[in-house]
Design a protein around this motif. Structure first.
Motif, PDB file in Angstrom:
ATOM      1  N   TRP A 115       0.857  -1.184   0.000  1.00 12.77           N
ATOM      2  CA  TRP A 115       0.000   0.000   0.000  1.00 12.77           C
ATOM      3  C   TRP A 115       0.894   1.234   0.000  1.00 12.77           C
ATOM      4  O   TRP A 115       1.823   1.343   0.802  1.00 12.77           O
ATOM      5  CB  TRP A 115      -0.903  -0.014   1.235  1.00 12.77           C
ATOM      6  CG  TRP A 115      -1.806   1.187   1.351  1.00 12.77           C
ATOM      7  CD1 TRP A 115      -2.354   1.908   0.346  1.00 12.77           C
ATOM      8  CD2 TRP A 115      -2.259   1.788   2.558  1.00 12.77           C
ATOM      9  NE1 TRP A 115      -3.139   2.923   0.831  1.00 12.77           N
ATOM     10  CE2 TRP A 115      -3.094   2.880   2.190  1.00 12.77           C
ATOM     11  CE3 TRP A 115      -2.068   1.535   3.907  1.00 12.77           C
ATOM     12  CZ2 TRP A 115      -3.707   3.705   3.131  1.00 12.77           C
ATOM     13  CZ3 TRP A 115      -2.694   2.347   4.842  1.00 12.77           C
ATOM     14  CH2 TRP A 115      -3.501   3.415   4.463  1.00 12.77           C
ATOM     15  N   HIS A 116       0.575   2.169  -0.903  1.00 15.13           N
ATOM     16  CA  HIS A 116       1.312   3.430  -0.998  1.00 15.13           C
ATOM     17  C   HIS A 116       0.389   4.548  -0.521  1.00 15.13           C
ATOM     18  O   HIS A 116      -0.331   5.149  -1.328  1.00 15.13           O
ATOM     19  CB  HIS A 116       1.768   3.681  -2.437  1.00 15.13           C
ATOM     20  CG  HIS A 116       2.779   2.703  -2.940  1.00 15.13           C
ATOM     21  ND1 HIS A 116       4.098   3.029  -3.167  1.00 15.13           N
ATOM     22  CD2 HIS A 116       2.677   1.385  -3.234  1.00 15.13           C
ATOM     23  CE1 HIS A 116       4.760   1.970  -3.606  1.00 15.13           C
ATOM     24  NE2 HIS A 116       3.916   0.951  -3.652  1.00 15.13           N
TER      25      HIS A 116
ATOM     26  N   SER B  38      -3.255   7.846  -0.440  1.00 14.52           N
ATOM     27  CA  SER B  38      -4.391   7.478  -1.271  1.00 14.52           C
ATOM     28  C   SER B  38      -4.578   5.966  -1.260  1.00 14.52           C
ATOM     29  O   SER B  38      -3.710   5.217  -0.795  1.00 14.52           O
ATOM     30  CB  SER B  38      -4.190   7.973  -2.709  1.00 14.52           C
ATOM     31  OG  SER B  38      -3.054   7.347  -3.281  1.00 14.52           O
ATOM     32  N   TYR B  39      -5.705   5.494  -1.796  1.00 15.35           N
ATOM     33  CA  TYR B  39      -5.984   4.052  -1.857  1.00 15.35           C
ATOM     34  C   TYR B  39      -5.223   3.489  -3.052  1.00 15.35           C
ATOM     35  O   TYR B  39      -5.790   3.221  -4.114  1.00 15.35           O
ATOM     36  CB  TYR B  39      -7.488   3.825  -1.990  1.00 15.35           C
ATOM     37  CG  TYR B  39      -7.912   2.402  -1.736  1.00 15.35           C
ATOM     38  CD1 TYR B  39      -7.892   1.870  -0.445  1.00 15.35           C
ATOM     39  CD2 TYR B  39      -8.320   1.576  -2.775  1.00 15.35           C
ATOM     40  CE1 TYR B  39      -8.285   0.569  -0.203  1.00 15.35           C
ATOM     41  CE2 TYR B  39      -8.716   0.272  -2.549  1.00 15.35           C
ATOM     42  CZ  TYR B  39      -8.694  -0.225  -1.261  1.00 15.35           C
ATOM     43  OH  TYR B  39      -9.073  -1.522  -1.025  1.00 15.35           O
ATOM     44  N   ASP B  40      -3.918   3.292  -2.891  1.00 20.35           N
ATOM     45  CA  ASP B  40      -3.003   2.937  -3.977  1.00 20.35           C
ATOM     46  C   ASP B  40      -2.313   1.622  -3.635  1.00 20.35           C
ATOM     47  O   ASP B  40      -1.351   1.582  -2.859  1.00 20.35           O
ATOM     48  CB  ASP B  40      -1.984   4.065  -4.159  1.00 20.35           C
ATOM     49  CG  ASP B  40      -1.034   3.820  -5.329  1.00 20.35           C
ATOM     50  OD1 ASP B  40      -1.207   2.803  -6.030  1.00 20.35           O
ATOM     51  OD2 ASP B  40      -0.130   4.647  -5.523  1.00 20.35           O
ATOM     52  N   VAL B  41      -2.810   0.521  -4.187  1.00 26.40           N
ATOM     53  CA  VAL B  41      -2.250  -0.813  -3.941  1.00 26.40           C
ATOM     54  C   VAL B  41      -1.483  -1.252  -5.181  1.00 26.40           C
ATOM     55  O   VAL B  41      -2.014  -1.224  -6.297  1.00 26.40           O
ATOM     56  CB  VAL B  41      -3.370  -1.828  -3.618  1.00 26.40           C
ATOM     57  CG1 VAL B  41      -2.782  -3.227  -3.450  1.00 26.40           C
ATOM     58  CG2 VAL B  41      -4.109  -1.415  -2.355  1.00 26.40           C
ATOM     59  N   ARG B  42      -0.218  -1.674  -4.996  1.00 27.25           N
ATOM     60  CA  ARG B  42       0.616  -2.097  -6.116  1.00 27.25           C
ATOM     61  C   ARG B  42       1.348  -3.385  -5.757  1.00 27.25           C
ATOM     62  O   ARG B  42       1.554  -3.690  -4.582  1.00 27.25           O
ATOM     63  CB  ARG B  42       1.669  -1.044  -6.467  1.00 27.25           C
ATOM     64  CG  ARG B  42       1.153   0.364  -6.650  1.00 27.25           C
ATOM     65  CD  ARG B  42       2.308   1.328  -6.902  1.00 27.25           C
ATOM     66  NE  ARG B  42       1.922   2.709  -6.620  1.00 27.25           N
ATOM     67  CZ  ARG B  42       2.786   3.713  -6.555  1.00 27.25           C
ATOM     68  NH1 ARG B  42       4.081   3.480  -6.751  1.00 27.25           N
ATOM     69  NH2 ARG B  42       2.356   4.937  -6.292  1.00 27.25           N
TER      70      ARG B  42
ATOM     71  N   GLU C 290      -4.422  -5.919  -7.288  1.00 20.63           N
ATOM     72  CA  GLU C 290      -5.008  -4.584  -7.299  1.00 20.63           C
ATOM     73  C   GLU C 290      -6.497  -4.632  -7.615  1.00 20.63           C
ATOM     74  O   GLU C 290      -7.308  -3.960  -6.970  1.00 20.63           O
ATOM     75  CB  GLU C 290      -4.255  -3.703  -8.307  1.00 20.63           C
ATOM     76  CG  GLU C 290      -2.795  -3.479  -7.915  1.00 20.63           C
ATOM     77  CD  GLU C 290      -1.987  -2.817  -9.017  1.00 20.63           C
ATOM     78  OE1 GLU C 290      -2.540  -1.937  -9.709  1.00 20.63           O
ATOM     79  OE2 GLU C 290      -0.810  -3.176  -9.188  1.00 20.63           O
TER      80      GLU C 290
ATOM     81  N   ARG D 161      -9.848  -3.670  -5.192  1.00 17.21           N
ATOM     82  CA  ARG D 161     -10.909  -2.767  -5.651  1.00 17.21           C
ATOM     83  C   ARG D 161     -12.271  -3.440  -5.540  1.00 17.21           C
ATOM     84  O   ARG D 161     -13.242  -2.844  -5.034  1.00 17.21           O
ATOM     85  CB  ARG D 161     -10.638  -2.360  -7.103  1.00 17.21           C
ATOM     86  CG  ARG D 161     -11.637  -1.303  -7.619  1.00 17.21           C
ATOM     87  CD  ARG D 161     -11.806  -1.392  -9.126  1.00 17.21           C
ATOM     88  NE  ARG D 161     -12.409  -2.655  -9.544  1.00 17.21           N
ATOM     89  CZ  ARG D 161     -13.702  -2.926  -9.449  1.00 17.21           C
ATOM     90  NH1 ARG D 161     -14.555  -2.036  -8.945  1.00 17.21           N
ATOM     91  NH2 ARG D 161     -14.170  -4.102  -9.848  1.00 17.21           N
TER      92      ARG D 161
END
Length: 408
Positions: free
Chosen positions: A13-14, A17-21, A388, A392
């Motif tokens: 998680w970055h 923000s809701y930023d999963v990579r 990812e 979502r």
């Protein structure tokens, strides 16, 4: 400690923000630090590939048994928090609040959605599935070994968090002092005494029905429902359970799970799956407007707590295992006083809850042992390439429990 070199794939998680990579990062080495960007996931199962210097017969005297018995190659499952197993808090069974506790998948400790995971205080934290004698169960050693040979890794992963948490919520409710009149059939406070009930104070059969609402039917809510059904049917407690979720697909999952449980596993009461508005009406109907004996809140937001308060009766119990952030409670001290409401909040001590959770896991393989069926708790197992999209879809309520296979 022998070291592993190279890189691994991990779901990270970055924030903010809701930023999963999915990233390629170094394999963890010893006491590596964790930065704000961190590996997700607090549920994992795997094989021991390296042990720290604390392990071994000489250095482990007087310490939890895994320090002397855990070996490279053993299969283990971890609770979602680190627990030392040696402090007073751990000895009392409150392992989620160990003085040295850390949460996997947080900025302070990298999580389990990676090919390799570093486990601090591993001797007090891990469950050694290769050595059943290191943990308690209602089963004999032979029964445990037989059960383990028939349980899939996907099934055993439920022990890391969602199943112990569901069992914890149900256990807190059924054992609460305010619930004892329904269990013993004696009015308060005689329910705590061996003294006979004087004539004229007896409660009626209709008063003894244990009415419970479960707010939230995600994976933990389903586990709570399965656990609660097992408790009341086994102990022959008359019950009515209202299972609630605004999401239609989660309601359908709960209905399928209930339908898959054999009659002995749900005997002695009624069970309905409803929307929020329907729940309020059903509670009034079943309790003549008095309210539910207990409410299990497994969502973790203010609207769920508001609903729990609305549904609970005077002298009732709200047990909340949802993860609440730092915002005000949706009711005041005056509200709680006016209903004599008891509030139980907080994180499940998963390490301590492992024995009853394991026993339920074995008993209810019709729910926990299948994948992708209408009544399966696990919808699917995917590789990291779908991580990812899976995050979502889960966030939008489009899919239920998804497991990652980091080696797929």
């Amino acid at each position: 400690m022998s070291e592993l070199n190279g890189t691994q794939k991990a779901v990270r998680w970055h924030p903010p923000s809701y930023d999963v990579r999915v990233d390629d990062i170094p394999i963890p080495q010893g006491h590596s630090g964790v930065h704000d960007v961190h590996i997700c996931g607090h549920e994992f199962i795997g094989e021991v590939v390296a042990l720290g210097s604390s392990f071994g017969a000489e250095s482990a005297k007087g310490r939890p048994p895994l320090y002397s018995r855990l070996e490279v190659g053993h299969k283990v499952v971890s609770p979602f928090t680190v627990n030392c197993g040696e402090c007073s808090v751990c000895r009392l069974g409150y392992t989620a609040r160990c003085t040295g506790s850390l949460l996997f998948g947080s900025p302070l400790l990298n999580g389990g959605q990676a090919q390799y995971v570093r486990v601090p205080k591993a001797g007090g934290t891990l469950f050694d599935l290769s050595e059943p004698s290191t943990w308690a169960s209602s089963m004999t050693e032979t029964e445990k070994e037989k059960a383990l040979s028939n349980l899939s890794d996907s099934s055993l992963l439920m022990l890391a968090d969602i199943l112990p948490t569901g069992v914890f919520a149900a256990t807190q409710a059924i054992n609460h002092p305010k619930v004892q009149p329904f269990i013993t059939g004696k009015p308060w406070p005689l329910c705590f005494s061996s003294a006979p009930v004087p004539e004229g104070l007896q409660i009626l059969d209709e008063d003894k029905v244990f009415t419970v609402a479960i707010v939230g039917l995600g994976p933990v809510g389903v586990c709570a429902a399965v656990s609660l059904l097992d408790i009341v049917s086994t102990r022959k407690i008359p019950f009515r359970i209202i299972a609630i979720d605004p999401n239609g697909s989660r309601r359908e999952k709960m209905k399928a799970v209930y339908g898959a449980i054999d009659e002995d596993g749900k005997a002695g009461g009624e069970f309905v799956v409803v929307s929020v508005d329907e729940a309020k009406q059903k509670s009034k109907e079943w309790t003549h407007g008095v309210g539910c004996t207990a409410v299990l809140e497994v969502v973790g937001n203010t609207s769920a707590l508001e609903l729990a308060y609305d549904l609970v009766r005077a002298f009732g119990v709200i047990t909340s295992v949802g993860v609440h952030q730092q915002r005000p409670l949706p009711f005041t001290g005056g509200n709680a006083y006016d209903k004599n409401v008891s509030l139980d909040f907080g994180r499940c001590p998963a390490r301590a809850m492992f024995p009853p959770a394991f026993d339920l896991l074995v008993k209810r393989q019709d729910i926990f042992g299948t994948i992708g069926q209408p009544a399966s708790l696990i919808d699917k197992i995917v590789d990291f390439g779908q991580a990812e999209e899976s995050y979502r879809a889960f966030d939008k309520g489009e899919v239920g429990k998804v497991l990652f296979d980091p080696w797929k």
